[in-house]
Design a protein around this motif. Structure first.
Motif, short mmCIF file in Angstrom:
data_model
loop_
_atom_site.label_atom_id
_atom_site.label_comp_id
_atom_site.label_asym_id
_atom_site.label_seq_id
_atom_site.Cartn_x
_atom_site.Cartn_y
_atom_site.Cartn_z
N ILE A 270 137.01 -13.82 -17.65
CA ILE A 270 137.29 -12.92 -18.73
C ILE A 270 139.41 -12.30 -18.73
O ILE A 270 139.38 -12.12 -19.68
N TYR B 69 136.24 -3.98 -24.89
CA TYR B 69 137.06 -3.70 -24.15
C TYR B 69 135.72 -3.43 -22.69
O TYR B 69 136.41 -4.01 -21.80
N LYS C 213 133.09 -3.54 -22.03
CA LYS C 213 132.20 -4.18 -21.25
C LYS C 213 132.66 -5.29 -20.89
O LYS C 213 131.94 -6.45 -19.72
N TYR C 214 133.43 -5.92 -21.31
CA TYR C 214 134.38 -7.28 -20.78
C TYR C 214 135.19 -7.07 -19.82
O TYR C 214 135.29 -7.52 -18.81
N VAL D 166 134.33 2.38 -9.49
CA VAL D 166 135.56 1.87 -8.47
C VAL D 166 136.92 1.65 -9.38
O VAL D 166 136.29 1.48 -10.67
N PRO D 167 137.70 1.39 -9.10
CA PRO D 167 138.86 1.48 -9.82
C PRO D 167 139.42 0.49 -9.92
O PRO D 167 139.23 -0.85 -9.42
N PRO D 168 139.35 -0.28 -11.69
CA PRO D 168 140.12 -1.37 -12.35
C PRO D 168 141.07 -1.77 -10.99
O PRO D 168 142.28 -1.04 -11.16
N ALA D 169 141.17 -3.59 -11.18
CA ALA D 169 142.47 -4.10 -10.27
C ALA D 169 142.88 -4.81 -11.60
O ALA D 169 143.14 -5.84 -11.51
N TYR D 170 144.03 -3.91 -11.94
CA TYR D 170 145.20 -4.34 -13.01
C TYR D 170 146.26 -5.14 -12.84
O TYR D 170 145.94 -6.57 -12.28
N PHE E 229 128.72 -14.56 -19.14
CA PHE E 229 129.34 -12.47 -18.55
C PHE E 229 128.16 -12.55 -18.90
O PHE E 229 128.85 -11.25 -18.21
N PRO F 117 130.05 -1.07 -11.45
CA PRO F 117 130.74 -0.39 -10.44
C PRO F 117 132.03 0.27 -10.68
O PRO F 117 132.18 0.77 -11.61
N ILE G 48 137.97 -12.75 -35.61
CA ILE G 48 138.69 -13.15 -34.14
C ILE G 48 139.51 -14.08 -34.46
O ILE G 48 140.93 -13.59 -33.82
N LEU H 292 137.75 -4.10 -18.96
CA LEU H 292 137.24 -2.95 -17.83
C LEU H 292 136.58 -3.32 -17.06
O LEU H 292 137.02 -3.76 -15.79
N LYS H 293 135.43 -3.93 -16.94
CA LYS H 293 134.29 -4.66 -16.47
C LYS H 293 134.64 -5.58 -15.30
O LYS H 293 134.71 -5.86 -14.07
N LEU I 42 127.86 -10.02 -16.00
CA LEU I 42 128.42 -8.89 -14.73
C LEU I 42 127.34 -7.50 -15.00
O LEU I 42 127.64 -6.69 -14.50
N ASP I 43 126.96 -7.73 -16.08
CA ASP I 43 125.30 -6.27 -16.40
C ASP I 43 124.97 -6.08 -15.19
O ASP I 43 124.33 -4.91 -15.19
N LEU J 207 137.69 -6.68 -14.11
CA LEU J 207 138.86 -5.99 -13.73
C LEU J 207 138.58 -4.71 -12.61
O LEU J 207 139.08 -4.86 -11.07
N LYS J 208 137.06 -3.81 -12.96
CA LYS J 208 136.56 -3.65 -11.32
C LYS J 208 135.68 -4.39 -10.63
O LYS J 208 135.78 -3.86 -9.18
N TYR K 135 138.56 -11.76 -28.57
CA TYR K 135 137.43 -10.30 -28.31
C TYR K 135 137.05 -9.89 -27.63
O TYR K 135 136.88 -8.62 -27.72
#
Lengths: 466, 92
Positions: free
Chosen positions: A297, A357, A359-360, B47-51, B37, B45, B10, A362-363, B40-41, A365-366, A350
């Protein structure tokens, strides 16, 4: 041919002979490892070295560069039709460093288009073949660089590693490949695919040459805002001693889908290090199971943004007839990008689009935060982690091209390392069904010295080398 | 569930024109990848995102004039140019 053999041969004969013999190998080879050869310049440079002598850590040593690394005056395509004919007006930071240390650039190596792949089958210029079995892939995405070292006698090469693209082909071709800590090597001049994940990394026949090349390319560069001033002298770290090293073996990396022969070879490798005085414990990295989805992602999202620059305006493919602005760009990109690049750019678009954003992207990145915390916690108790680099040896060309997801799953052991940003090296640890296998040694951030020393000690004892 | 129409949209957002065949093929593949994907559900988390992984934030350079690429070099790869400009397609 390793670096010391190349040096000896240059002394006995000449640098020109060394370079000429490589071009003979490459021109006779069926591996398809190169996209562009810089023969004229390389031979001119070699003759200059023979005449005037040369300075620098890599004086007179021939090197091959992955075709996503910008080289002033040498065509750089990134394995894509859209960049065919593009000649960069500047050198990447690593290329400046190589030239300053006297290396001779012999050419640009084949790769998955925009580094998107695990097998170098998505290249516009055709797949790279495995030097051990021409019907199999060389790995990817830096397949050309690995095959050039393993099968064509090129002493050293550079690749880039976004989710395993140095370590995978090193494993499949039976050579050494290192992904440095994120921030150790400047990405200035590396054509971006997923810039929060990727690093340029060295390939060679042995650990010593990888350390030598890392000495040259690592270091702070203000033109890459993620560059960090953390360089060491890596060649000085190469002692034949691991008596102080605590190894962690993460059980999640030996899970379902790992070939039995691969698993056994890696355990035999751990045993060798244990016999040398290292200790080992079983550990767990509990979020490993989410790494692959989070990685794809993030990589696809960043790719959709990075590849927006390819519009045929300033460089690259342009069609004869111009329509309106949007139609023109849409048609250039339809014609210039291959299927896998389209797939990743579309999926990334997408994942970043309104409503998805959170759901995919930001998730993901966490989840990256969770994966990084797993590694930080594990590497408090142990010094290095050891796993198989790839779950299996090189597969057949075409075997996985119809099922993108099956190919993505091959990266299961390499992508968590890029998410965590830690360094990792793949060293040859044996063969299964006559195909090479790589053992992955992972370290703390900027602790390349220790993983190189562990790999070096292993290499001295294992008797496996290319 | 991604439909052929979604893929078309898209493609428009990404500025990649797709053939009918591509739209059908991508729609099918996208669904299997997006299903994967969903894993991931399982985690939610807090927690803060790691950009990015380095923890670096807002790296600035000194605000001083530096040499830049020459105009000839910058235009050297342009497929279409006019005088000292890149030539793009019409905007409206």
């Amino acid at each position: 041919m390793n670096v010391s053999e190349a040096r000896k041969r240059a002394e006995d004969e000449s640098t020109e002979e060394v370079v000429m013999s490589l071009f003979d190998n490459i021109e006779k080879s069926e591996l398809n490892a190169f996209i562009t050869l810089a023969k004229e310049n390389a031979l001119k440079e070699a003759r200059r070295v023979d005449r005037d002598g040369a300075k620098g850590a890599l004086r007179g040593i021939p090197i091959a560069l992955k075709d996503c690394i910008s080289t002033k005056g040498i065509e750089t395509t990134c394995g894509s039709k859209i960049l065919k004919g593009y000649v960069p007006p500047y050198d990447a930071h690593v290329v400046e460093r190589l030239r300053a240390e006297g290396a001779i650039i012999i050419g640009k190596t084949n790769m998955d288009e925009f580094a998107m792949g695990t097998s170098t089958e998505t290249s516009h210029f055709g797949p790279v073949k495995n030097p051990y079995d021409l019907s199999r892939v060389a790995g990817g995405s830096s397949g050309g660089s690995a095959a050039a070292v393993a099968g064509e006698g090129v002493p050293i090469a550079l690749g880039s590693d976004t989710g395993g693209s140095v370590r995978c082909p090193a494993s499949f071709c039976g050579i050494v490949g290192l992904k440095p800590t994120y921030g150790l090597v400047s990405r200035y001049g590396l054509i971006a695919y997923a810039n929060s994940l990727e690093q340029i990394g060295p390939f060679a026949c042995n650990v010593e040459d990888v350390a030598l090349l890392l000495d040259v390319i690592a270091g702070y560069d203000p033109r890459d805002s993620t560059s960090m001033d953390k360089k060491c002298e890596y060649t000085k770290e190469l002692r034949d001693d691991v008596s102080d090293v605590k190894i962690g073996v993460p059980k999640e990396f030996f899970g379902e889908g790992i070939d039995e022969g691969v698993e056994k070879a890696v355990w035999d490798g751990i045993k060798i290090l244990e016999d040398m005085g290292a200790s080992y414990t079983d550990i767990s990295l509990p979020h490993t199971r989410y790494s692959l989805a989070a990685y794809y992602i993030i990589a696809m999202s960043e790719a959709s943004s990075n590849l927006a620059r390819f519009d045929g305006l300033r460089y690259g493919l342009r069609l004869e007839k111009d329509e309106d602005w949007h139609t023109t760009f849409s048609e250039i990109r339809a014609c210039g990008f291959g299927e896998e690049v389209k797939r990743r750019v579309l999926l990334g678009t997408y994942a970043l689009s309104a409503g998805y954003y959170g759901k995919y992207y930001l998730k993901a990145l966490k989840v990256r935060t969770l994966v990084k915390r797993d590694f930080d916690a594990a590497l408090k108790d142990v010094d290095v982690l050891i796993t198989p680099t790839m779950p299996f040896p090189a597969f057949k060309i075409g075997e996985k091209t119809d099922d993108p997801l099956a190919l993505y799953l091959a990266d299961v052991n390499t992508v968590p390392i890029n998410l965590a940003g830690v360094p990792s090296i793949s060293v040859p640890c044996g063969f299964v069904r006559d195909l090479p296998i790589g053992m992955q040694i992972i370290g703390r951030h900027f602790d390349e010295g220790r993983i190189l020393r562990t790999a070096y000690t292993f290499e001295q004892r294992s008797g496996v080398s290319c | 569930m991604i439909t052929k129409r979604d893929v078309e949209h898209i493609g428009w957002l990404a500025r990649i024109k797709l053939t009918e065949e591509e739209k059908s093929k991508f729609a099918k593949r996208f669904n299997s990848i997006l299903d994967y994907f969903e894993i991931l559900d399982e985690v939610d988390p807090d927690v803060p995102p790691a950009y990015n992984i380095s923890g670096l934030m807002n790296v600035f350079r000194a605000d001083v004039v530096r040499d830049s690429m020459s105009q000839d070099d910058a235009l050297g790869n342009a497929p279409k140019k006019e005088g000292e400009f890149f030539k793009g397609p019409r905007v409206v």
